[in-house]
Write a protein that holds these residues in place. Structure first.
Motif, short mmCIF file in Angstrom:
data_model
loop_
_atom_site.label_atom_id
_atom_site.label_comp_id
_atom_site.label_asym_id
_atom_site.label_seq_id
_atom_site.Cartn_x
_atom_site.Cartn_y
_atom_site.Cartn_z
N ALA A 96 89.36 39.49 31.99
CA ALA A 96 90.47 39.01 31.19
C ALA A 96 90.18 38.61 29.55
CB ALA A 96 91.34 37.94 31.88
N HIS A 97 89.07 37.81 29.47
CA HIS A 97 88.99 37.55 27.78
C HIS A 97 88.38 38.77 27.13
CE1 HIS A 97 87.85 34.65 24.75
NE2 HIS A 97 86.92 35.29 24.56
N HIS A 98 87.89 39.58 27.83
CA HIS A 98 87.40 41.09 27.17
C HIS A 98 88.65 41.72 26.61
CE1 HIS A 98 84.66 43.93 25.78
NE2 HIS A 98 85.40 44.88 26.36
N THR A 99 89.84 41.38 27.07
CA THR A 99 90.93 42.14 26.58
C THR A 99 91.34 41.70 25.15
OG1 THR A 99 92.72 40.83 27.62
CG2 THR A 99 91.90 42.49 28.72
N ALA A 101 89.37 41.89 22.62
CA ALA A 101 88.64 42.73 21.86
C ALA A 101 89.56 43.79 21.27
CB ALA A 101 87.57 43.70 22.67
N LYS A 102 89.53 44.15 20.05
CA LYS A 102 90.26 44.80 19.38
C LYS A 102 90.19 46.33 19.55
CE LYS A 102 91.16 41.75 15.75
NZ LYS A 102 90.74 40.48 16.27
N TYR A 103 90.72 47.14 20.66
CA TYR A 103 90.53 48.52 20.79
C TYR A 103 91.50 49.05 20.39
CZ TYR A 103 87.11 47.56 24.65
OH TYR A 103 86.21 47.09 25.61
N ASP A 104 91.61 50.52 20.02
CA ASP A 104 92.34 51.42 19.30
C ASP A 104 93.46 51.46 20.17
OD1 ASP A 104 92.96 53.47 16.95
OD2 ASP A 104 93.46 54.43 18.89
N ALA A 105 94.87 51.70 19.67
CA ALA A 105 95.90 51.73 20.65
C ALA A 105 95.82 53.02 21.62
CB ALA A 105 97.04 52.34 19.68
N SER A 106 95.10 53.82 21.41
CA SER A 106 94.70 55.02 22.21
C SER A 106 93.99 54.72 23.41
CB SER A 106 94.17 56.18 21.44
OG SER A 106 92.92 55.93 21.06
N ILE A 107 93.16 53.64 23.51
CA ILE A 107 92.53 53.03 24.65
C ILE A 107 92.91 52.22 25.28
CG2 ILE A 107 90.31 52.12 25.20
CD1 ILE A 107 89.15 53.44 22.60
N SER A 108 93.12 52.14 26.70
CA SER A 108 93.83 51.12 27.46
C SER A 108 92.74 50.10 27.79
CB SER A 108 94.31 51.72 28.78
OG SER A 108 94.61 50.75 29.60
N GLU A 109 93.22 48.85 27.75
CA GLU A 109 92.15 47.79 28.20
C GLU A 109 92.02 47.62 29.78
OE1 GLU A 109 93.80 46.68 24.36
OE2 GLU A 109 94.65 47.48 25.92
N PHE A 110 92.88 48.72 30.50
CA PHE A 110 92.65 48.68 31.94
C PHE A 110 91.34 49.66 32.13
CE2 PHE A 110 97.12 47.35 32.23
CZ PHE A 110 96.88 46.38 33.26
N ASP A 111 91.05 50.36 31.24
CA ASP A 111 90.18 51.41 31.48
C ASP A 111 88.83 50.68 30.91
OD1 ASP A 111 91.54 53.61 32.37
OD2 ASP A 111 92.13 54.00 30.47
N ALA A 112 88.67 49.72 29.94
CA ALA A 112 87.58 49.16 29.31
C ALA A 112 87.14 47.84 30.25
CB ALA A 112 88.06 48.55 28.00
N THR A 113 87.89 47.59 31.15
CA THR A 113 87.63 46.41 31.93
C THR A 113 87.72 46.83 33.46
OG1 THR A 113 89.84 45.65 32.44
CG2 THR A 113 88.47 44.77 30.51
N GLN A 114 87.38 45.84 34.25
CA GLN A 114 87.49 46.18 35.88
C GLN A 114 88.95 45.70 36.24
OE1 GLN A 114 85.12 47.52 37.80
NE2 GLN A 114 84.29 47.60 35.85
N LEU A 115 90.00 45.21 35.45
CA LEU A 115 91.24 44.97 35.84
C LEU A 115 91.92 46.24 36.09
CD1 LEU A 115 91.99 42.43 32.89
CD2 LEU A 115 91.46 41.90 35.27
N LYS A 116 93.07 46.19 37.27
CA LYS A 116 93.78 47.40 37.61
C LYS A 116 95.12 47.06 37.31
CE LYS A 116 90.13 49.47 39.76
NZ LYS A 116 89.13 48.37 39.08
N SER A 117 96.01 48.02 36.86
CA SER A 117 97.46 47.88 36.64
C SER A 117 98.00 48.23 38.00
CB SER A 117 97.75 49.02 35.64
OG SER A 117 97.51 50.27 35.97
N GLU A 118 99.29 47.83 38.08
CA GLU A 118 100.04 48.37 39.45
C GLU A 118 101.60 48.27 38.75
OE1 GLU A 118 100.02 45.87 42.85
OE2 GLU A 118 100.29 44.22 41.76
N TYR A 119 102.40 49.01 39.60
CA TYR A 119 103.76 49.10 39.20
C TYR A 119 104.49 48.61 40.36
CZ TYR A 119 102.29 51.36 34.84
OH TYR A 119 101.64 51.55 33.61
N LYS A 120 105.67 48.10 40.01
CA LYS A 120 106.63 47.52 41.02
C LYS A 120 107.88 47.75 40.77
CE LYS A 120 103.73 43.32 41.73
NZ LYS A 120 103.37 43.33 43.31
N SER A 121 108.81 48.24 41.72
CA SER A 121 110.18 48.56 41.46
C SER A 121 110.62 49.35 40.24
CB SER A 121 110.96 47.02 41.78
OG SER A 121 110.73 46.22 42.60
#
Length: 210
Positions: A96-99, A101-121
């Motif tokens: 979470a803390h690594h997010t 970091a100032k990544y470019d808008a074209s890069i998702s922090e989900f790809d740069a970390t072990q965090l996973k995205s999910e969608y609901k409803s």
């Protein structure tokens, strides 16, 4: 007791000063805010400024630093109107803390970390799958803080997801059970423990003095 005058604070070395002022206010909430750009790129970033605004309607706010540089979270939620707030727990503090970091808008922090995205409803913005408490938010309004050019963003809760038995009989969400983290300063993560709860307080009947 160490004393810092206003002039002392102004003349402190930059990193020392921001650490001092960010930590002297006390423990802060530790949350990940998830957004998606109009181009479909996911973004997730750590925030320690989420605060309760009101319960009816249910609204939360958070503060953004000046937008003199690109703020992906702000740009995304303003362009789509939606975002998520996700609680950080002890097992994901490093990722979470690594997010921050100032990544470019074209890069998702989900790809740069072990965090996973999910969608609901069919909600537009991504939730953080590992978060024990997830809030679906809709942008309401913003306030510019003229004193330092920060922005208070206010949103309403349009969906609330809470794991397991965290909600007690009276509606209290027991964050201790989920090992939810808090932030001390900019980068100090702690796992608080609930020691006790005190009920709704009413004035005591005091004896009149003559």
């Amino acid at each position: 007791m160490t004393y810092f005058s206003e002039s002392d604070i102004e003349n402190l070395e930059h990193i020392y000063k921001i650490n001092l002022i960010n930590s002297c206010s006390g423990y802060k909430s530790a949350n990940l805010i998830g957004t998606k750009s109009v181009n479909g790129i996911e973004n997730v970033a750590v925030f320690s400024s989420v605060t309760h605004i009101g319960s009816s309607p249910a609204m939360l706010g958070f503060f953004l630093r000046p937008t003199t540089v690109i703020r992906n979270t702000y740009e995304n939620l303003k362009s789509t109107g939606f975002y998520t707030i996700n609680h950080i727990h002890q097992n994901i503090t490093e990722e979470a803390h690594h997010t921050s970091a100032k990544y470019d808008a074209s890069i998702s922090e989900f790809d740069a970390t072990q965090l996973k995205s999910e969608y609901k409803s069919e909600f537009l913005a991504p939730f953080v799958k590992e978060a024990p408490i997830q809030l679906a938010m809709q942008f309401v309004e913003e306030y510019n803080i003229k004193a330092n050019n920060t922005i208070l963003v206010i949103g309403k809760i349009v969906g609330l997801y809470i794991n397991g038995d965290l909600v007690e009989d009276d509606g209290f969400v027991n964050l201790t059970k989920a090992k939810v983290a808090a932030i001390n300063g900019l980068d100090g993560y702690v796992i608080p423990e609930t020691k006790t709860r005190y009920g709704y307080q009413r004035p005591k009947e005091l004896k009149a003095s003559f």
